[in-house]
Scaffold this motif. Sequence first.
Motif, mmCIF file in Angstrom:
data_model
loop_
_atom_site.group_PDB
_atom_site.id
_atom_site.type_symbol
_atom_site.label_atom_id
_atom_site.label_comp_id
_atom_site.label_asym_id
_atom_site.label_seq_id
_atom_site.Cartn_x
_atom_site.Cartn_y
_atom_site.Cartn_z
ATOM 1 N N ASP A 138 -14.601 21.739 -8.735
ATOM 2 C CA ASP A 138 -15.235 21.694 -10.191
ATOM 3 C C ASP A 138 -16.386 22.296 -10.590
ATOM 4 O O ASP A 138 -17.110 22.941 -9.759
ATOM 5 N N ALA A 139 -15.923 22.868 -11.811
ATOM 6 C CA ALA A 139 -16.583 24.072 -12.407
ATOM 7 C C ALA A 139 -17.994 23.619 -12.624
ATOM 8 O O ALA A 139 -18.869 24.679 -12.156
ATOM 9 N N GLY A 140 -18.381 22.576 -12.952
ATOM 10 C CA GLY A 140 -20.005 22.498 -13.495
ATOM 11 C C GLY A 140 -20.765 22.217 -11.954
ATOM 12 O O GLY A 140 -21.729 22.905 -11.625
ATOM 13 N N LEU A 141 -20.023 21.583 -11.086
ATOM 14 C CA LEU A 141 -20.852 21.495 -9.462
ATOM 15 C C LEU A 141 -21.093 22.840 -8.903
ATOM 16 O O LEU A 141 -21.969 23.075 -8.443
ATOM 17 N N SER A 142 -20.145 23.557 -9.172
ATOM 18 C CA SER A 142 -20.063 25.080 -8.631
ATOM 19 C C SER A 142 -20.881 25.891 -9.095
ATOM 20 O O SER A 142 -21.631 26.616 -8.616
ATOM 21 N N ALA A 143 -20.939 25.850 -10.574
ATOM 22 C CA ALA A 143 -21.762 26.701 -11.415
ATOM 23 C C ALA A 143 -23.176 26.415 -10.931
ATOM 24 O O ALA A 143 -24.019 27.047 -10.684
ATOM 25 N N ALA A 144 -23.667 25.082 -10.693
ATOM 26 C CA ALA A 144 -24.861 24.345 -10.432
ATOM 27 C C ALA A 144 -25.409 25.166 -8.957
ATOM 28 O O ALA A 144 -26.610 25.534 -8.833
ATOM 29 N N LEU A 145 -24.389 25.077 -8.154
ATOM 30 C CA LEU A 145 -24.542 25.443 -6.719
ATOM 31 C C LEU A 145 -24.980 27.171 -6.814
ATOM 32 O O LEU A 145 -25.841 27.442 -6.044
ATOM 33 N N GLN A 146 -24.108 27.670 -7.589
ATOM 34 C CA GLN A 146 -24.499 29.232 -7.655
ATOM 35 C C GLN A 146 -25.751 29.488 -8.270
ATOM 36 O O GLN A 146 -26.488 30.342 -7.589
#
Length: 260
Positions: A138-146
């Motif tokens: 999931d792009a949004g979740l992964s961006a937030a994690l990054q």
Amino acid sequence: MSGASGTGGLRRHHVKMSRIAIVSAMAQELHGLQQGLSGARCVQRAGREFWTGRLGAHDAVLVLSRIGKVAAATTVTLLLAEFGVERVLFTGVAGGLGPARVGDIVVADTLLQHDMDASPLFPRYEVPLYGLSQFPVDAGLSAALQVAAASALAGLHLEHLADFGIAEPRVRRGLILSGDRFVASAPEAAALQHAFPAALAVEMEGAAVAQVCHDFGVPFAVLRSISDRADDSAHVDFERFIADVASRCTVAILSAFTAT
Ligand code: ADE
């Protein structure tokens, strides 16, 4: 104030937080996270302990995945079928490939099972009947994690990293390989790198989590701290890294993530 915006405000106030699962591959990480869990309750299923409660701003379930693709798939299936989980974060360590050095954090873009081979019935690496070899996160979740990983690393003083020859750990995004094998020889690491030049890390669970979340249509992300270079000294570095660095690092990242 119009009626519509008034009700909208009220509705927003009562929006139920979607429940997030944090699945750890290592007990050390889980223990660190458990200390921040308020109102903790434990439910046992299939020999696993599922810890529910509040973690920062989130309704959360914490659980140890155990090791390997089947164990991870069982754990995540239970989370989705029995615990009402709507988002999954998987954390753990991995062997570094390509530019990823010990101490770096890799947030997956896609995940692939490097030991999947149903050829000649299906192309090598393709998961039969999915038409896919790489499963996207999931792009949004992964961006937030990054973002959380970058801010946690910036604020963390990891004196032990110097022992591993690491000056400045980096957060990287890219392909993670999973298989039921601890990769601990330079030729094997080189063969994986040759087959997947873009791969940044190899571990034993992520692509299984990806496949289950794909089946359930649930957003997920995978975060790995690089503990070794998947070469002949991998097992030594792995033990030391987990004890000295990985657990504190993951806890800091997830605290930053769950704070918002
Ligand atoms: N997890 C951490 N290091 C690993 C390695 N070298 N191979 C597979 N899984 C790992």
